[in-house]
Scaffold this motif. Sequence first.
Motif, PDB file in Angstrom:
ATOM      1  N   SER A  66       0.851  -1.187   0.000  1.00 55.65           N
ATOM      2  CA  SER A  66       0.000   0.000   0.000  1.00 55.65           C
ATOM      3  C   SER A  66       0.891   1.245   0.000  1.00 55.65           C
ATOM      4  O   SER A  66       2.093   1.169   0.296  1.00 55.65           O
ATOM      5  CB  SER A  66      -0.928  -0.009   1.218  1.00 55.65           C
ATOM      6  N   ARG A  67       0.304   2.363  -0.352  1.00 59.74           N
ATOM      7  CA  ARG A  67       1.066   3.621  -0.374  1.00 59.74           C
ATOM      8  C   ARG A  67       1.574   3.960   1.012  1.00 59.74           C
ATOM      9  O   ARG A  67       0.905   3.690   2.006  1.00 59.74           O
ATOM     10  CB  ARG A  67       0.181   4.752  -0.864  1.00 59.74           C
ATOM     11  N   PRO A  74       4.539   0.743   4.759  1.00 62.85           N
ATOM     12  CA  PRO A  74       3.188   0.479   4.248  1.00 62.85           C
ATOM     13  C   PRO A  74       2.350  -0.224   5.312  1.00 62.85           C
ATOM     14  O   PRO A  74       2.871  -1.010   6.106  1.00 62.85           O
ATOM     15  CB  PRO A  74       3.432  -0.445   3.053  1.00 62.85           C
TER      16      PRO A  74
END
Length: 124
Positions: A66-67, A74
């Motif tokens: 994930s960002r 993340p």
Amino acid sequence: MEARDALMERVRYVGSANHKLRAGDYGFQPSHNPRPSKSPCDAVRAVLRAEASALMMNGIRRGMVSRFADGALPKYIWAIDDAGDVFEAKAKPERETDYHGYRLGDDEFELRAYLVKEWKRRCR
């Protein structure tokens, strides 16, 4: 790739009794707060810590995270095993470098389909 290597050095898979049907098989005490709504990672088959850690690292290698902001980590890391099962590792809020994981269930069909598509694309 340098950033991915650095990330792999910072994080570790520790697991959680909350996502185990048979917590004792993994060296955990049974959870005092089991989560029946969550997908147990061992519902289909046992996924021991070494395999779970390898899956997580493979997810990082492929950029399946994930960002996250510079200097942060993340919240999620995704990976797919040889049988095509999709797993999600999630950072523990009390220690963000430690992750626990679980198999994504049938109720998360759209996310699973997207992750499988991305995994295949990134394997080329």
